[in-house]
Scaffold this active site. Structure first.
Site, mmCIF file in Angstrom:
data_model
loop_
_atom_site.group_PDB
_atom_site.id
_atom_site.type_symbol
_atom_site.label_atom_id
_atom_site.label_comp_id
_atom_site.label_asym_id
_atom_site.label_seq_id
_atom_site.Cartn_x
_atom_site.Cartn_y
_atom_site.Cartn_z
ATOM 1 N N CYS A 292 0.969 -1.292 0.068
ATOM 2 C CA CYS A 292 -0.148 -0.017 0.056
ATOM 3 C C CYS A 292 0.899 1.100 -0.046
ATOM 4 O O CYS A 292 1.921 1.390 0.982
ATOM 5 C CB CYS A 292 -1.165 0.085 1.278
ATOM 6 S SG CYS A 292 -1.967 -1.273 1.203
ATOM 7 N N GLY B 41 2.016 -5.878 9.121
ATOM 8 C CA GLY B 41 1.769 -7.063 8.427
ATOM 9 C C GLY B 41 0.100 -7.218 8.019
ATOM 10 O O GLY B 41 -0.792 -6.546 8.443
ATOM 11 N N GLU B 42 -0.103 -8.305 7.291
ATOM 12 C CA GLU B 42 -1.377 -8.467 6.676
ATOM 13 C C GLU B 42 -1.821 -9.781 7.409
ATOM 14 O O GLU B 42 -1.490 -10.973 6.966
ATOM 15 C CB GLU B 42 -1.539 -8.565 5.114
ATOM 16 C CG GLU B 42 -2.713 -9.233 4.414
ATOM 17 C CD GLU B 42 -4.183 -8.568 4.917
ATOM 18 O OE1 GLU B 42 -3.973 -7.263 5.162
ATOM 19 O OE2 GLU B 42 -4.937 -9.274 5.114
ATOM 20 N N SER C 88 -9.899 -2.148 5.450
ATOM 21 C CA SER C 88 -9.274 -1.037 5.013
ATOM 22 C C SER C 88 -9.671 -0.864 3.746
ATOM 23 O O SER C 88 -8.940 -1.448 2.729
ATOM 24 C CB SER C 88 -7.476 -1.379 5.043
ATOM 25 O OG SER C 88 -7.278 -1.583 6.531
ATOM 26 N N ASN D 275 -10.132 2.543 2.269
ATOM 27 C CA ASN D 275 -9.338 3.427 1.826
ATOM 28 C C ASN D 275 -9.703 4.309 0.574
ATOM 29 O O ASN D 275 -8.808 5.062 0.194
ATOM 30 C CB ASN D 275 -8.064 3.070 2.081
ATOM 31 C CG ASN D 275 -7.403 2.754 3.269
ATOM 32 O OD1 ASN D 275 -8.137 2.958 4.356
ATOM 33 N ND2 ASN D 275 -6.314 1.895 3.218
ATOM 34 N N ASN E 8 -1.281 9.485 8.367
ATOM 35 C CA ASN E 8 -0.154 9.944 9.015
ATOM 36 C C ASN E 8 0.853 9.858 7.972
ATOM 37 O O ASN E 8 1.251 8.858 7.613
ATOM 38 C CB ASN E 8 0.235 8.784 10.249
ATOM 39 C CG ASN E 8 -1.099 9.169 11.338
ATOM 40 O OD1 ASN E 8 -1.409 9.995 11.822
ATOM 41 N ND2 ASN E 8 -1.603 7.774 11.454
ATOM 42 N N CYS F 4 -1.102 4.836 13.200
ATOM 43 C CA CYS F 4 -1.540 3.842 11.998
ATOM 44 C C CYS F 4 -0.711 4.015 10.650
ATOM 45 O O CYS F 4 -0.647 5.005 10.424
ATOM 46 C CB CYS F 4 -2.924 4.136 11.532
ATOM 47 S SG CYS F 4 -3.991 3.953 12.914
HETATM 48 N N1 SAH Z 1 -2.878 -5.151 6.556
HETATM 49 C C1 SAH Z 1 -3.907 -5.068 7.424
HETATM 50 C C2 SAH Z 1 -3.491 -4.661 9.011
HETATM 51 C C3 SAH Z 1 -2.988 -3.254 9.097
HETATM 52 S S1 SAH Z 1 -4.183 -2.306 9.822
HETATM 53 C C4 SAH Z 1 -4.789 -3.737 6.849
HETATM 54 O O1 SAH Z 1 -4.435 -3.132 5.946
HETATM 55 O O2 SAH Z 1 -5.927 -3.597 7.411
HETATM 56 C C5 SAH Z 1 -3.206 -0.803 9.654
HETATM 57 C C6 SAH Z 1 -4.227 0.174 9.341
HETATM 58 O O3 SAH Z 1 -3.649 1.587 9.126
HETATM 59 C C7 SAH Z 1 -4.990 0.229 8.120
HETATM 60 O O4 SAH Z 1 -6.441 0.268 8.230
HETATM 61 C C8 SAH Z 1 -4.450 1.031 7.202
HETATM 62 O O5 SAH Z 1 -5.019 1.509 5.985
HETATM 63 C C9 SAH Z 1 -4.055 2.073 7.859
HETATM 64 N N2 SAH Z 1 -2.790 2.933 7.518
HETATM 65 C C10 SAH Z 1 -1.878 2.366 6.890
HETATM 66 N N3 SAH Z 1 -1.042 3.568 6.640
HETATM 67 C C11 SAH Z 1 -1.321 4.379 7.006
HETATM 68 C C12 SAH Z 1 -1.203 5.927 7.338
HETATM 69 N N4 SAH Z 1 0.194 6.136 6.780
HETATM 70 N N5 SAH Z 1 -1.770 6.894 8.209
HETATM 71 C C13 SAH Z 1 -2.861 6.344 8.484
HETATM 72 N N6 SAH Z 1 -3.552 5.154 8.685
HETATM 73 C C14 SAH Z 1 -2.652 4.227 7.763
#
Ligand code: SAH
Length: 374
Positions: free
Chosen positions: A126, A169-170, A229, A231, A305, A348
């Protein structure tokens, strides 16, 4: 080494599995249960030693804790209101990152949510996420996932109410280990975390959502939660920022969510990282709500973030408020995830940033508890 002297990896096992393993060492079920309870509940390994039962925990010294306030240091009593990132270093030098987040209740009480990692690094790529920049370094074992709870509870010393698989991680990419860690974390003889207080978050891995759904249908696990997620409001934007969408587009993701077993009144948590200029338009709010309409969901807007070398800024409070207000006006249930831990790269999407760590060595063998060497 004979089979009998092989140490039992206690953090990898449920109490039933542990007592079975202990019986091969000639330890009775009742005694083995006591060992398990003392270990998980009190962080005390002496009961195992007293019975001559060799147990093993992954050697994972707590090397670093970074706290989102300037005043706290480990050892002077936890500052309850602070978000704390802690790092466990494995034998191979790789490190897990976990975050303890204080949650205030309307009643004024405080409890802690522990955000655990399921992998070191991540393969999902991502574009907005710091962890993705590392690539996938390794899958964690169940014991290495549970060790994060153990360290939070017995080394950092905080009671943990909720566990979210939202660290590095996922989880669906390492689902067998994640499911086993959930069996262990919910074990009534051990950590005893309520299933309803555990959430697994996915990038939208379709097969994983189906398998997790099947797991949830088993007795004792009905109340586990799913977070996804999303997004993005449409495939064009989602494919741009989340490579998984190219193979698993939003229509199929929605089918997978509609097929997910739900208990009455339970909603799927939909995460939406709000990135200015990418997915933050009023029209995006409209499109997102349209996509969400058939799903019983709770939308969680996460202000972006900035990762290292981010092409995008964080949204302003006004941008977040405007997006949330628009979504709310459309009748969608929505919450904003208040940013916590940004100053220590614990918010996050910010885990995995080795360059920014200010290392502070906390203890060579902090997982060595109670009973001396394990
Ligand atoms: N891989 C799983 C678990 C990670 S959860 C997933 O994607 O859901 C981490 C969460 O933080 C996810 O919802 C992701 O979309 C969010 N995230 C990732 N990068 C971020 C960032 N730079 N700022 C805010 N949220 C972020």
């Amino acid at each position: 080494m004979t089979a009998l002297s092989t140490p039992i990896p206690i953090l990898d096992l449920t109490s039933a599995e542990f007592t079975r393993a202990a019986s091969t060492h000639g330890v009775a079920e009742r005694d083995a249960l006591q060992v398990y309870r003392r270990f998980f509940r009190e962080g005390d390994a002496t009961a195992a030693a007293e019975r001559g039962l060799p147990i093993e925990v992954p050697t994972a010294p707590l090397v670093d804790t970074l706290v989102d306030t300037l005043v706290d240091t480990l050892g002077d009593g936890a500052v309850d209101g602070s978000t704390r990132k802690f790092i466990l270093r494995h034998d191979d030098g790789l490190e897990t990152e976990s975050v303890l987040i204080p949650m205030e209740h309307r009643t004024g009480g405080l409890s802690h949510t522990l955000c655990v990692s399921s992998q070191i690094g991540c393969a999902m790529g991502c574009r907005f996420c710091e962890t993705a920049q590392m690539g996938l370094m390794k899958h964690l074992t169940p014991g290495q996932i549970v060790a994060q709870w153990f360290a939070a509870r017995h080394v950092v010393g905080q009671p943990v109410k909720n566990i979210v698989f939202m660290g590095m991680g996922e989880p669906m990419d390492n689902l067998d280990a994640v499911l086993q860690s959930i069996r262990i974390l919910t074990d009534h003889n051990g950590a005893s975390i309520a299933a309803s207080n555990i959430s697994v978050s996915t990038v939208g891995h379709l097969e994983g959502i189906a398998r997790y759904g099947a797991f949830i249908e088993q007795r004792g696990f009905h109340r586990l939660n799913l977070a996804v997620s999303v997004n993005a409001p449409n495939d064009a934007i989602r494919s741009e920022i989340m490579p998984i969408n190219r193979g698993a587009p939003m229509a199929r993701l929605r089918e997978a969510l509609l097929a997910f077993p739900k208990r009455p009144n339970a909603a799927i948590c939909i995460e939406y990282v709000l990135i200015p200029g990418v997915n933050s338009d009023p029209s995006h709010a409209d499109e997102l709500c349209e996509w969400l309409r058939p799903i019983r969901s709770s939308l969680n807007v996460i202000p972006y973030n900035p990762r290292r070398e981010s092409p995008w800024p964080a949204p302003t409070d006004e941008e977040v408020d405007a997006f949330v207000a628009r979504v709310q006006a459309l009748g969608q249930f929505v919450k904003t995830r208040r940013t916590k831990g940004r100053s220590v790269m614990a918010a996050c999407g910010q885990l995995g940033n080795a360059a920014i760590r200010k290392r502070r060595f906390v203890g060579e063998a902090s997982l060595t508890v109670g009973g001396g060497e394990l």
